[in-house]
Design a protein around this motif. Structure first.
Motif, PDB file in Angstrom:
ATOM      1  N   LYS A  20      72.655  92.574 -63.362  1.00 35.56           N
ATOM      2  CA  LYS A  20      73.627  91.838 -62.494  1.00 35.56           C
ATOM      3  C   LYS A  20      72.854  91.165 -61.555  1.00 35.56           C
ATOM      4  CE  LYS A  20      75.215  94.862 -58.749  1.00 35.56           C
ATOM      5  NZ  LYS A  20      75.557  96.165 -58.203  1.00 35.56           N
ATOM      6  N   ASP A  21      71.401  91.421 -61.073  1.00 36.00           N
ATOM      7  CA  ASP A  21      70.799  90.808 -60.061  1.00 36.00           C
ATOM      8  C   ASP A  21      69.496  90.400 -60.694  1.00 36.00           C
ATOM      9  OD1 ASP A  21      69.513  90.359 -57.751  1.00 36.00           O
ATOM     10  OD2 ASP A  21      70.164  92.212 -56.691  1.00 36.00           O
ATOM     11  N   GLN A  22      69.329  89.013 -60.276  1.00 34.69           N
ATOM     12  CA  GLN A  22      68.117  88.193 -60.818  1.00 34.69           C
ATOM     13  C   GLN A  22      66.920  88.573 -59.886  1.00 34.69           C
ATOM     14  OE1 GLN A  22      67.958  85.551 -63.220  1.00 34.69           O
ATOM     15  NE2 GLN A  22      70.017  86.512 -63.833  1.00 34.69           N
ATOM     16  N   ASN A  23      67.211  89.456 -58.868  1.00 31.27           N
ATOM     17  CA  ASN A  23      66.096  89.930 -57.944  1.00 31.27           C
ATOM     18  C   ASN A  23      65.378  91.004 -58.290  1.00 31.27           C
ATOM     19  OD1 ASN A  23      66.036  87.319 -56.309  1.00 31.27           O
ATOM     20  ND2 ASN A  23      67.500  88.021 -55.220  1.00 31.27           N
ATOM     21  N   VAL A  24      66.165  91.836 -59.092  1.00 36.30           N
ATOM     22  CA  VAL A  24      65.520  93.115 -59.650  1.00 36.30           C
ATOM     23  C   VAL A  24      64.331  92.958 -60.668  1.00 36.30           C
ATOM     24  CG1 VAL A  24      65.831  95.433 -60.859  1.00 36.30           C
ATOM     25  CG2 VAL A  24      67.699  94.332 -59.187  1.00 36.30           C
ATOM     26  N   VAL A  25      63.349  93.644 -60.410  1.00 35.65           N
ATOM     27  CA  VAL A  25      62.077  93.608 -61.042  1.00 35.65           C
ATOM     28  C   VAL A  25      61.580  94.772 -61.430  1.00 35.65           C
ATOM     29  CG1 VAL A  25      61.215  91.021 -60.354  1.00 35.65           C
ATOM     30  CG2 VAL A  25      60.373  92.962 -59.137  1.00 35.65           C
ATOM     31  N   VAL A  26      60.970  94.914 -62.529  1.00 35.41           N
ATOM     32  CA  VAL A  26      60.242  96.357 -62.843  1.00 35.41           C
ATOM     33  C   VAL A  26      58.801  96.054 -63.061  1.00 35.41           C
ATOM     34  CG1 VAL A  26      60.862  95.809 -65.409  1.00 35.41           C
ATOM     35  CG2 VAL A  26      60.387  98.185 -64.518  1.00 35.41           C
ATOM     36  N   ILE A  27      58.042  96.797 -62.355  1.00 29.69           N
ATOM     37  CA  ILE A  27      56.612  96.779 -62.700  1.00 29.69           C
ATOM     38  C   ILE A  27      56.050  98.148 -63.157  1.00 29.69           C
ATOM     39  CG2 ILE A  27      54.362  96.041 -61.315  1.00 29.69           C
ATOM     40  CD1 ILE A  27      55.958  95.003 -59.018  1.00 29.69           C
ATOM     41  N   ASP A  28      55.037  97.861 -64.043  1.00 30.75           N
ATOM     42  CA  ASP A  28      54.493  99.109 -64.605  1.00 30.75           C
ATOM     43  C   ASP A  28      52.992  98.860 -64.564  1.00 30.75           C
ATOM     44  OD1 ASP A  28      56.489 100.955 -66.101  1.00 30.75           O
ATOM     45  OD2 ASP A  28      57.165  98.954 -66.641  1.00 30.75           O
ATOM     46  N   ALA A  29      52.554 100.047 -64.551  1.00 28.19           N
ATOM     47  CA  ALA A  29      51.070 100.220 -64.689  1.00 28.19           C
ATOM     48  C   ALA A  29      50.340 100.784 -65.984  1.00 28.19           C
ATOM     49  CB  ALA A  29      50.330 100.971 -63.397  1.00 28.19           C
ATOM     50  N   TYR A  68      59.517  88.187 -50.619  1.00 28.13           N
ATOM     51  CA  TYR A  68      59.957  86.976 -51.476  1.00 28.13           C
ATOM     52  C   TYR A  68      61.373  87.215 -51.855  1.00 28.13           C
ATOM     53  CZ  TYR A  68      58.125  82.433 -52.680  1.00 28.13           C
ATOM     54  OH  TYR A  68      57.571  80.988 -52.470  1.00 28.13           O
ATOM     55  N   GLY A  69      62.136  88.389 -51.314  1.00 32.24           N
ATOM     56  CA  GLY A  69      63.407  88.497 -51.659  1.00 32.24           C
ATOM     57  C   GLY A  69      63.806  89.344 -52.859  1.00 32.24           C
ATOM     58  N   PHE A  70      62.626  89.819 -53.547  1.00 30.68           N
ATOM     59  CA  PHE A  70      62.860  90.693 -54.858  1.00 30.68           C
ATOM     60  C   PHE A  70      63.159  92.192 -54.595  1.00 30.68           C
ATOM     61  CE2 PHE A  70      60.872  86.852 -56.340  1.00 30.68           C
ATOM     62  CZ  PHE A  70      61.427  86.381 -57.721  1.00 30.68           C
ATOM     63  N   LYS A  71      63.576  92.780 -55.688  1.00 30.23           N
ATOM     64  CA  LYS A  71      63.850  94.173 -55.661  1.00 30.23           C
ATOM     65  C   LYS A  71      63.111  94.873 -56.535  1.00 30.23           C
ATOM     66  CE  LYS A  71      68.377  93.128 -53.594  1.00 30.23           C
ATOM     67  NZ  LYS A  71      69.794  92.939 -54.134  1.00 30.23           N
ATOM     68  N   TYR A  95      56.127 100.712 -43.574  1.00 28.94           N
ATOM     69  CA  TYR A  95      56.037 100.087 -42.078  1.00 28.94           C
ATOM     70  C   TYR A  95      56.262  98.524 -42.188  1.00 28.94           C
ATOM     71  CZ  TYR A  95      52.978  98.850 -38.093  1.00 28.94           C
ATOM     72  OH  TYR A  95      52.325  98.286 -36.965  1.00 28.94           O
ATOM     73  N   ALA A  96      55.806  97.812 -43.335  1.00 32.06           N
ATOM     74  CA  ALA A  96      56.370  96.488 -43.346  1.00 32.06           C
ATOM     75  C   ALA A  96      57.735  96.365 -43.826  1.00 32.06           C
ATOM     76  CB  ALA A  96      55.502  95.630 -44.615  1.00 32.06           C
ATOM     77  N   LYS A  97      58.423  97.435 -44.129  1.00 35.00           N
ATOM     78  CA  LYS A  97      59.979  97.473 -44.293  1.00 35.00           C
ATOM     79  C   LYS A  97      60.417  96.651 -45.338  1.00 35.00           C
ATOM     80  CE  LYS A  97      61.496  97.944 -39.496  1.00 35.00           C
ATOM     81  NZ  LYS A  97      61.255  99.257 -39.457  1.00 35.00           N
ATOM     82  N   GLN A  98      59.666  96.850 -46.628  1.00 36.90           N
ATOM     83  CA  GLN A  98      59.945  96.228 -47.735  1.00 36.90           C
ATOM     84  C   GLN A  98      60.611  97.103 -48.852  1.00 36.90           C
ATOM     85  OE1 GLN A  98      59.373  92.834 -47.885  1.00 36.90           O
ATOM     86  NE2 GLN A  98      58.624  93.345 -46.003  1.00 36.90           N
TER      87      GLN A  98
ATOM     88  N   LEU B 126      53.493  85.235 -57.277  1.00 34.53           N
ATOM     89  CA  LEU B 126      54.376  85.682 -58.557  1.00 34.53           C
ATOM     90  C   LEU B 126      55.676  85.475 -58.297  1.00 34.53           C
ATOM     91  CD1 LEU B 126      54.249  86.896 -61.511  1.00 34.53           C
ATOM     92  CD2 LEU B 126      54.391  89.030 -60.413  1.00 34.53           C
ATOM     93  N   GLY B 127      55.966  85.869 -57.153  1.00 34.57           N
ATOM     94  CA  GLY B 127      57.550  85.685 -56.659  1.00 34.57           C
ATOM     95  C   GLY B 127      57.995  84.213 -56.849  1.00 34.57           C
ATOM     96  N   SER B 128      57.102  83.340 -56.227  1.00 36.05           N
ATOM     97  CA  SER B 128      57.313  81.756 -56.231  1.00 36.05           C
ATOM     98  C   SER B 128      57.453  81.217 -57.981  1.00 36.05           C
ATOM     99  CB  SER B 128      56.139  81.068 -55.437  1.00 36.05           C
ATOM    100  OG  SER B 128      56.002  79.842 -55.796  1.00 36.05           O
ATOM    101  N   LYS B 129      56.530  81.943 -58.674  1.00 33.63           N
ATOM    102  CA  LYS B 129      56.530  81.395 -60.040  1.00 33.63           C
ATOM    103  C   LYS B 129      57.853  81.906 -60.485  1.00 33.63           C
ATOM    104  CE  LYS B 129      52.474  79.461 -60.729  1.00 33.63           C
ATOM    105  NZ  LYS B 129      52.313  77.898 -61.153  1.00 33.63           N
ATOM    106  N   ILE B 130      58.279  83.060 -60.442  1.00 30.98           N
ATOM    107  CA  ILE B 130      59.682  83.582 -60.926  1.00 30.98           C
ATOM    108  C   ILE B 130      60.744  82.825 -60.542  1.00 30.98           C
ATOM    109  CG2 ILE B 130      61.223  85.481 -61.309  1.00 30.98           C
ATOM    110  CD1 ILE B 130      58.852  87.361 -60.892  1.00 30.98           C
ATOM    111  N   LYS B 131      60.686  82.331 -59.351  1.00 30.19           N
ATOM    112  CA  LYS B 131      61.746  81.588 -58.730  1.00 30.19           C
ATOM    113  C   LYS B 131      61.807  80.220 -58.891  1.00 30.19           C
ATOM    114  CE  LYS B 131      63.315  84.597 -54.652  1.00 30.19           C
ATOM    115  NZ  LYS B 131      64.642  85.002 -55.190  1.00 30.19           N
TER     116      LYS B 131
END
Lengths: 311, 267
Positions: A20-29, A68-71, A95-98, B126-131
């Protein structure tokens, strides 16, 4: 009993959000398979990122992406996605409200055979003292499925304390979810049981025993431990005049602390804890660990009978 | 305006900013003025009238304690009035000691707990690369900060993902709070470390505007991230600050010091 694992529900719902949203990203470790997120990299090669075994960097990258606008949704076992990266969550996140969502899987004794090192029994305590964070512990797959879009809509840091595997259903499909309102599972007048996570299912078993003892207990599922639903707690104890908290966590800093903080400031009430009594975890299957830490239905019953006498 | 004059203005406004409250992280502010001037007045695609412009270049100052130098640069670049610089660390100020993206116009990331900003810069790159927006992300880290493990976690990842839109600087003034960097927890061979982590690396005089510009130009032609190790002088430009050595990390700097400092800066 649900036929689907919690992590599978997580991955399915996350996939919908990513579609639905191009800004959703998933990050794994390096725990994508364990956390159910592995297949997302096939569907979204650009937006499913694995940082390797580097949880601090995972949180930092998530914050940078969020700026950068991602979620971003970051994932690890509960102790490593909280305790280990507490400063990164606090500063780069809150604190940075991200807008970063944090998934901690295998909370508390559900870490089972990974043992004491992986048994996060203090994660809620660590995270709860950070301002501007929401702590959510889903109780079953039905609730979790309904919660995922709501949490997505919430603009801020949310810690999801996620049991990974098959768990008994508490709710039915007609359940309506509110992130900030606790769920009353059973009305009662003699004692309030405030439970979270896997201890809700255990408390439901306790209700049956209490009924046979002639005790009419009220059971409330505190799925959001921060901000806690004060009204639900106060309305319940106004009726019952005593409470037991049940949590898969150290009784210091977790649900017992959170409920006690509400009560002592608003309506001082006897409250006793079921939970891990300030010790470390150890290796074992859930039945063994429940016995060890006195987390069984009968323990809840005994604690209820004890607190009723304190009224 | 000549970039050398811009540096003088930024230095003067940095010391004015710190003198207004009487104490501050003056050493590590003055050491990175040429880097800031080069980025904000020469390299970065930014618009002070549209500070959140999509696709803009960004700077993340991971050594967040250098806030006053960044604020002086932003004020000179037109993000806000120079009058604001005199509110540093005052109650309720928009200019806190450490960089805060939610309080100060033009700040791209909140920093202050060392190591974290660099990870955020990697995330932004990385965000810039994705966008695919073609933006560059710049980062400045401290040499003492390079002792944080998170720096190297981020370094490894940025190289692994070939983030060639990430151009970072080490403000290598050789000093940290407790002493000389090499005495406290040595970094050398620093350039080899970055190379070993898969980064393109340049070593430059961090006060030489031409060397900085050349390094950035060359960095933009690379297929991997670049670390520009900028050899600098902590407290650069004000002799009595420089002479304090590592004690100038955070030192008293009063109004009465100001005239002498400005005279030297203007020299």
């Amino acid at each position: 009993m649900s036929k689907i694992e919690m992590r599978a529900v997580y991955a399915e719902e996350l996939k919908k959000l990513m579609q639905k949203d191009q800004n959703v990203v998933v990050i794994d470790a390096d725990l994508a398979k364990a956390n159910g997120t592995w297949a997302l990299r096939n569907d979204f090669p650009d937006r499913a990122i694995d940082v390797g075994v580097a949880e601090q960097n995972m949180m930092g990258i998530a914050a940078g992406l969020a700026s950068y606008g991602f979620k971003p949704y970051i994932n690890s076992f509960a102790p490593f996605s909280t305790r280990r990266i507490c400063d990164q969550i606090t500063l780069s996140g809150c604190y940075a409200k991200q807008n970063v969502k944090i998934i901690g899987s295998d909370p508390g004794i559900s870490a089972e055979l990974n043992g004491g090192t992986h048994m996060g029994l203090e994660d809620i305590g660590v995270i709860r003292s950070i301002p501007d964070i929401v702590i959510f512990e889903p109780v079953d797959t039905i609730q979790f499925r309904k919660a995922m879009p709501v949490i997505y809509d919430y603009d801020g840091v949310v810690y999801i304390r996620m049991f990974r595997k098959i768990i008994e259903d508490v709710f039915t499909e007609d359940y309506e979810f509110d992130l900030f309102k606790a769920d009353k599972i059973k009305d009662g007048k003699d004692v309030s049981i405030f439970a979270s996570g896997i201890m809700v299912q255990e408390s439901i078993r306790a209700l049956e025993i209490l009924k046979n003892e002639g005790v009419d207990a009220e059971l409330i599922n505190i799925h959001t431990i921060k901000p806690i639903d004060k009204d639900a707690i106060l309305q319940s104890v106004a009726k019952t005049k005593c409470a037991v908290t049940c949590e898969n966590h150290n009784i210091i800093g977790g649900l017992f602390s959170a409920v006690s903080e509400v009560l002592i400031q608003n309506a001082p009430t006897p409250v006793l804890p079921i939970g891990i009594n300030d010790t470390f975890g150890e290796v074992g299957k859930m039945p063994y660990l429940k016995n060890l830490y006195k987390l069984n239905a009968q323990d809840i019953v005994n604690k209820c009978l004890e607190v009723i006498k304190l009224k | 305006m000549d970039l050398t004059d811009t540096c003088k203005n930024i230095r003067e406004d940095t010391v004015r900013c710190i003198a207004s409250i009487g104490v501050g992280h003056i050493g590590g502010c003055l050491s990175m003025v040429e880097i800031l001037a080069t980025l904000y007045f020469k390299e970065m695609n930014i618009d002070p009238n549209n500070p959140k412009m999509e696709g803009r270049d960004r700077l993340i100052v991971s050594k967040g304690h250098a806030g006053p130098a960044v604020y002086a640069t932003l004020a000179n670049r037109g993000y806000f009035s120079k009058d604001l610089l005199l509110t540093l660390n005052q109650s309720g100020t928009a200019l806190p000691s450490h960089c805060d993206m939610n309080r100060t116009v033009g700040i791209d990331m909140t920093t202050g707990s060392l190591g974290q900003g660099f990870s955020c810069a990697v995330g932004a790159a990385l965000g810039s690369k994705i966008k695919k927006d073609g933006a560059y992300v710049y980062a400045i880290i401290g040499d003492g900060e390079s002792q944080e493990g998170q720096i190297w976690e981020a370094a490894m990842f940025a190289a692994s993902k070939k983030l060639n839109n990430l151009i970072a600087f080490t403000d290598y003034n050789g000093m940290q709070i407790d002493g000389m960097t090499e005495d406290v927890n040595g970094l050398e061979p620093l350039a080899d470390k970055w190379k070993g982590f898969g980064w393109n690396t340049y070593e430059v005089d961090g006060h030489d505007l031409d060397q900085l510009a050349t390094a950035i130009k060359n960095a933009k032609a690379q297929d991997k991230p670049t670390m520009i190790i900028a050899k600098t002088i902590k407290g650069k430009g004000v002799s009595f600050v420089e002479e304090k050595g590592f004690a100038n990390h955070n030192m008293p700097f009063k109004e009465e010091d100001l005239a002498k400092a400005i005279k030297e800066i203007r020299g």
